[in-house]
Enzyme design. Structure first.
Site, PDB file in Angstrom:
ATOM      1  N   LYS A 167      -8.022  -3.716   0.093  1.00 49.35           N
ATOM      2  CA  LYS A 167      -8.865  -2.394   0.087  1.00 49.35           C
ATOM      3  C   LYS A 167     -10.051  -2.506   1.108  1.00 49.35           C
ATOM      4  CE  LYS A 167      -6.697   0.228  -3.078  1.00 49.35           C
ATOM      5  NZ  LYS A 167      -6.265   1.586  -2.936  1.00 49.35           N
TER       6      LYS A 167
ATOM      7  N   ASP B 215      -8.184   2.607  -7.937  1.00 49.99           N
ATOM      8  CA  ASP B 215      -9.733   2.857  -7.626  1.00 49.99           C
ATOM      9  C   ASP B 215     -10.451   2.787  -8.868  1.00 49.99           C
ATOM     10  OD1 ASP B 215      -9.264   2.674  -4.927  1.00 49.99           O
ATOM     11  OD2 ASP B 215      -9.156   4.648  -4.724  1.00 49.99           O
TER      12      ASP B 215
ATOM     13  N   SER C 115       0.785  -1.087   0.163  1.00 48.96           N
ATOM     14  CA  SER C 115       0.069   0.077   0.023  1.00 48.96           C
ATOM     15  C   SER C 115       0.996   1.257   0.036  1.00 48.96           C
ATOM     16  CB  SER C 115      -1.134   0.056   1.221  1.00 48.96           C
ATOM     17  OG  SER C 115      -1.755   1.169   1.465  1.00 48.96           O
TER      18      SER C 115
END
Length: 442
Positions: A352, A325, A171
């Site tokens: 996520k 995203d 991340s």
């Protein structure tokens, strides 16, 4: 929308209109924390009203920061050199943009804190960030499974012994958290701080957002490409006085997609060709799929085929590491492509709000798509003629699942969205705005 068990989507034919985007989630929560850490007062405009920003605002108030009342997206924050409250229990929901940066800031400031969230937050990894903070001497204890929240922070001896290394492949929020917190420690210790990235750094555009915003608050970061970042010993955040939040480029992807499959034109305002957000690159993905994309200062507009009348998008095989995203929107658009579509380098989906590769695989199959997936990829073959199936789409407590699958209303099947209220994480009014752009099929 909150509290509804489901929402039946009307069968859609055309889409056209204009949408003023809500503020960016990524920018909103970064700016809130930077304003709290800065010298002076910052008036923030265009702030996103969502679960994630409310979590951050509540945490800052709990930590003793003077936060004004939020009205029409405006709030004033009085910065503090250090959080006045040195002992607190913070509940941070499922907001990674609050949990990770606050973990770093609190760990480097010192104090005694407990950080927790919803069950899914406790399944999202934080071990790489904790490992990096422990290199500074931070005292951090796992209160559940090692490597995951909840956390207890306190009891360490903060020091700067040389470069700190952080893993970049899980991340980008871990690096963002360290970068945002580092100026506080650099100034206090009187030493430069260097952060070195181990492995392949994912989601690089989100780091660009972090660096851009830090600069607006007076801290320029020296960098060696994507391998090392140095914060000078005299770094200090200074409130810019006023800060306007851009519209959310990830949210823009759903409306731009509507223009691409519903004829258009659909224009979004609040982001444009000068945006600092990487997800504006999704517009180029739409262009590659055959949409007519136009840009201006503060706006993007799309026109395209009419899939409800037989039009088709061009199939794609693309690397979505930089826009994970918005890539979810592309996966849903694959339902209307002229062949199989492959999304590569999307391993970050696994950690996520839900395991998005598994969730997308499951829900796309319900509609009749042929789906295959692996550790970091997803392949979607559109339903065969006559192969669409009515579906109840599970949203997995993930706002982006709900918004992505609203695009399925242009197919020939009946679509029901379960738990539509999950969009409150970033866009509580999404389905109302969406409906305002549509023309229903007769």
């Amino acid at each position: 929308m909150s509290g509804l068990a489901y929402l039946d989507l009307p069968a859609a034919r055309l889409a056209r209109g204009e949408v003023a985007l809500p503020g960016s989630k990524s920018i909103s929560n970064r700016v809130l924390l930077l304003a709290a850490l800065a010298e002076g007062s910052t008036e923030i405009t265009g702030l996103l009203d969502s679960d994630d920003t409310r979590v951050m605002l509540a945490a800052l108030r709990q930590l003793g920061v003077s936060v004004g009342e939020v009205a029409d997206g405006c709030v004033t924050i009085e910065g503090v050199a250090r959080f006045p409250t040195e002992q607190a229990e913070l509940f941070l929901g499922n907001a990674g943009t609050a949990f990770r940066p606050l973990t770093a800031a609190l760990a480097l400031m010192g104090g005694d804190y407990r950080l927790s969230g919803v069950p899914r937050m406790h399944e999202r990894p934080i071990g790489d960030l904790v490992d990096a903070l422990r290199q500074f001497g931070a005292g951090i204890e796992y209160l559940g499974q090692a490597g995951y929240p909840p956390l207890r922070i306190g009891g360490g001896s903060i020091r700067v012994d040389g470069p700190v290394r952080v893993e970049g492949s899980v991340s980008s929020q871990f690096l963002t958290a360290l970068l945002m917190a580092a100026p506080v420690l650099a100034r206090r210790s009187g030493q430069d701080i260097t952060i070195e990235v181990v492995g392949e750094l994912i989601s690089k555009p989100y780091i660009e957002i972090t660096l851009n915003l830090m600069a607006r608050f007076g801290v320029s970061v020296r960098r060696d490409g994507w391998r090392a970042f140095t914060i000078a010993r005299d770094a200090a955040y200074r409130g810019p006085g006023r800060m306007a939040i851009e519209g959310d480029a990830s949210t823009a992807s759903y409306f731009l997609a509507l223009g691409a499959i519903g004829g258009g034109p659909v224009r979004v305002t609040g982001v444009g060709e000068d945006s600092i957000q990487g997800d504006v690159a999704f517009a180029a993905t739409l262009a590659a799929m055959g949409a007519d994309v136009r840009y201006g200062p503060g706006w993007i507009e799309t026109r395209g085929v009419r899939v409800a009348e037989g039009g088709r998008l061009k199939a794609f095989d693309a690397d979505f590491n930089l826009i994970p995203d918005a890539a979810m929107t592309a996966a849903t658009l694959a339902l209307y492509a002229d062949g199989p579509c492959r999304l590569r380098n999307i391993g970050s989906w696994r950690v996520k709000e839900t395991d998005r590769i598994h969730a997308m695989h499951t829900e796309l199959e319900k509609l009749g798509a042929g789906v295959q997936s692996g550790a970091d990829w997803l392949e979607v073959a559109p339903p065969a003629p006559g192969g669409w199936r009515d579906a109840h789409i599970g949203t997995w407590d993930d706002h982006r699942m709900a918004m992505c699958f609203s695009l399925a209303a242009f197919g020939p099947a009946a679509v029901r969205i379960l738990d539509p209220g999950c969009v409150s994480k970033t866009f509580p009014d999404y389905f109302d705005v969406y409906a305002g752009l549509l023309a229903a099929r007769d």
